[in-house]
Structures are given as structure tokens and as C-alpha cells.
Design a protein around this motif. Structure first.
Motif, PDB file in Angstrom:
ATOM      1  N   ILE A  74       0.835  -1.205   0.000  1.00  0.00           N
ATOM      2  CA  ILE A  74       0.000   0.000   0.000  1.00  0.00           C
ATOM      3  C   ILE A  74       0.868   1.252   0.000  1.00  0.00           C
ATOM      4  O   ILE A  74       0.598   2.221  -0.734  1.00  0.00           O
ATOM      5  N   LEU A  78       0.836   4.099  -2.986  1.00  0.00           N
ATOM      6  CA  LEU A  78       0.492   5.483  -2.658  1.00  0.00           C
ATOM      7  C   LEU A  78       1.696   6.410  -2.827  1.00  0.00           C
ATOM      8  O   LEU A  78       1.553   7.541  -3.329  1.00  0.00           O
ATOM      9  N   ALA A  81       2.471   6.844  -6.680  1.00  0.00           N
ATOM     10  CA  ALA A  81       1.422   7.649  -7.323  1.00  0.00           C
ATOM     11  C   ALA A  81       1.495   9.105  -6.866  1.00  0.00           C
ATOM     12  O   ALA A  81       1.454  10.039  -7.692  1.00  0.00           O
ATOM     13  N   GLY A  82       1.606   9.318  -5.544  1.00  0.00           N
ATOM     14  CA  GLY A  82       1.706  10.679  -5.041  1.00  0.00           C
ATOM     15  C   GLY A  82       2.983  11.360  -5.481  1.00  0.00           C
ATOM     16  O   GLY A  82       2.983  12.554  -5.805  1.00  0.00           O
ATOM     17  N   SER A 132       1.604   3.865   7.053  1.00  0.00           N
ATOM     18  CA  SER A 132       1.791   5.279   7.388  1.00  0.00           C
ATOM     19  C   SER A 132       3.262   5.633   7.574  1.00  0.00           C
ATOM     20  O   SER A 132       3.659   6.778   7.332  1.00  0.00           O
ATOM     21  N   VAL A 135       5.304   4.961   3.747  1.00  0.00           N
ATOM     22  CA  VAL A 135       4.975   5.739   2.565  1.00  0.00           C
ATOM     23  C   VAL A 135       5.937   6.903   2.342  1.00  0.00           C
ATOM     24  O   VAL A 135       6.199   7.287   1.190  1.00  0.00           O
ATOM     25  N   LEU A 139       7.548   8.071  -1.154  1.00  0.00           N
ATOM     26  CA  LEU A 139       6.997   9.316  -1.705  1.00  0.00           C
ATOM     27  C   LEU A 139       8.088  10.333  -1.983  1.00  0.00           C
ATOM     28  O   LEU A 139       8.176  10.898  -3.093  1.00  0.00           O
TER      29      LEU A 139
END
Length: 262
Positions: A74, A78, A81-82, A132, A135, A139
Motif C-alpha cells: 500500500i 500510494l 502515485a503521489g 503510514s 509511505v 513518496l
């Protein structure tokens, strides 16, 4: 033996030298130990073989690994993509940079009670805690990877009218993939830590839960055996990640090797 085989053997010996020395030092240093909290390594090894049987592996180790892989997956989805969105837009980056820095500075373990309020105490909470924390390295590395795309490549893609999903797949993801994989490697290490921490809160199984239960019941050799198992799992996951990274970034490593030869 060929030169390549010799090099492989030499690297393997170098990689194993320090672990063997550390284990041997631990073994002999604790051989005559009478400390309740620092038992001989021989006792820990015996407890390891007796404790981590097939039944306990299925009940504790596998659930932990499932939570880890789910949370990490996950976080990677995320984060990539972010990172593609933020790295491609100066305006979006300027708007989101302050709150990103604020959220990134908050230690993920502090968020466990907050996440429990919204996700409950089941597996969803543990996966959310892992995601959490994992990521952020994905990112931020993706953002920097997209920002660092060669301007010549951008102009070339524009000249060939590469747009939309094709531009993302051919240009941005490929150019940023070395840094994305670097972020995923950092996320893996963070994920293992958060996996253990999340299982110490309102859990009924998992490695973190089991190690704490051993500590609370003063089963010290078993507790140490769980710590050693965590280390072995970390090593195995790191080796597996290297294999995946070598396959995904085969073109990149080949390019760097060609540049060194040139």
C-alpha cells in the motif's frame, strides 16, 4: 574455478566473516553465564528450535509477514502515485511541501493510538501503521526522482508527443526507478520495525506480540530466540529485495557498468 566464480566465493566469505565472528564471540562470552537475563547462546539456540516450530510459524510468523507485505505494498502504491503527481507539478509541490514536512516529522509509533481510534484493534490497524510509516521514503524519493529527470529526455518525450499514461510509464517511472527502489529499500526496514511495534498493541498473534508475551512471562531464552528470528527475517527480506531490485533495475546497472568500462 573461473574468475567470476572466484569473485562470488570471495564476496560470500567477506559477507559471512563478520556474522560468524559475532556469533562465535557471543557463544563463548556467554558460555558460562549464570545471568537470568543474559542466558548462554546455547540455551537460546535450543529454545529457538523448540519454540519456532511449524505451528508457531503459521500462527505468528506468517500473519506478521502478511501484514508487513500488505502495508508495504500500500505504501509503495500510494508513495509512487503521489510522488509522480507532486514531482510533476511545481504548484502542487509548493502547496504540499509544508504539510508533508510536518507529517513526515511525526514518528509513526506515536500515531498508533490515533490509528486505533479509527481503524480499531484488528489487522487493519497494524497494516495502517506500517503503511503510514513506509509511505514517506517512497513518496519523497519518487518526488526527487521525477524532479531529477534529464531535461533532454523531457524534451525528447515532448517531441515524440508522449503523453498521459505512456509518458508516465516510459519516461517518468523509468527515469525515477532507481530512487523509487532506494525509497522502497528504506521503507522495508521501517516496515519491519513498525510491524513489531504495531503487534505490541492489542494483538493476539504476531512476532511482536509473542516476544512481549515471552518477556512478560520471564521466558528469557524464548524472548531472545524471537529477537534472533526477527533479525534472520530481516536478512532474508533484504536478500529477496536485492534480487527484485537487480531484476527491475537490470538496465540501470548495465548502463552504469558500461559507463565504468568506457
Amino acid at each position: 574455478m573461473t574468475g567470476a566464480a572466484t569473485d562470488v566465493v570471495r564476496r560470500a566469505l567477506l559477507a559471512l566473516t563478520l556474522p560468524v565472528v559475532l556469533v562465535a564471540t557471543w557463544w563463548f562470552a556467554t558460555a558460562g553465564s549464570t545471568s537470568f537475563y543474559w542466558p548462554p547462546l546455547a540455551d537460546i539456540a535450543t529454545a529457538f528450535t523448540e519454540t519456532w516450530t511449524g505451528e508457531r510459524i503459521a500462527a505468528d510468523v506468517l500473519p506478521s509477514l502478511v501484514r508487513l507485505t500488505t502495508g508495504l505494498a500500500i505504501a509503495i502504491v500510494l508513495g509512487v502515485a503521489g510522488g509522480l503527481l507532486i514531482g510533476s507539478s511545481r504548484v502542487l509541490r509548493a502547496v504540499l511541501e509544508p504539510p508533508m514536512e510536518l507529517l513526515r516529522a511525526i514518528p509513526p509509533p506515536v500515531l498508533v493510538p490515533v490509528i486505533m481510534l479509527f481503524a480499531g484493534i484488528g489487522d487493519g490497524m497494524k497494516v495502517a501503521v506500517i503503511a503510514s510509516g513506509c509511505v514517506w521514503p517512497v513518496l519523497l524519493n519518487t518526488v526527487e526522482g521525477v524532479r531529477g529527470v534529464d531535461p533532454v529526455l523531457r524534451e525528447t518525450a515532448r517531441s515524440y508527443r508522449l503523453g498521459g499514461a505512456r509518458r508516465v510509464r516510459v519516461l517518468l517511472l523509468r527515469a525515477a526507478s532507481p530512487q523509487i527502489m532506494a525509497g522502497a529499500r528504506q521503507a522495508l526496514a521501517i516496515g519491519v520495525i513498525l510491524m513489531v511495534i504495531s503487534e505490541m498493541f492489542a494483538a493476539t498473534n504476531g512476532l511482536g506480540f509473542t516476544i512481549v508475551q515471552f518477556q512478560r512471562s520471564f521466558a528469557i531464552p524464548q524472548m531472545w530466540s524471537g529477537v534472533i528470528l526477527l533479525g534472520l527475517i530481516g536478512v532474508a527480506l533484504s536478500l529477496l529485495f536485492k534480487l527484485v531490485e537487480r531484476r527491475v533495475l537490470g538496465w540501470y546497472h548495465g548502463l552504469r557498468a558500461a559507463q565504468r568500462k568506457a
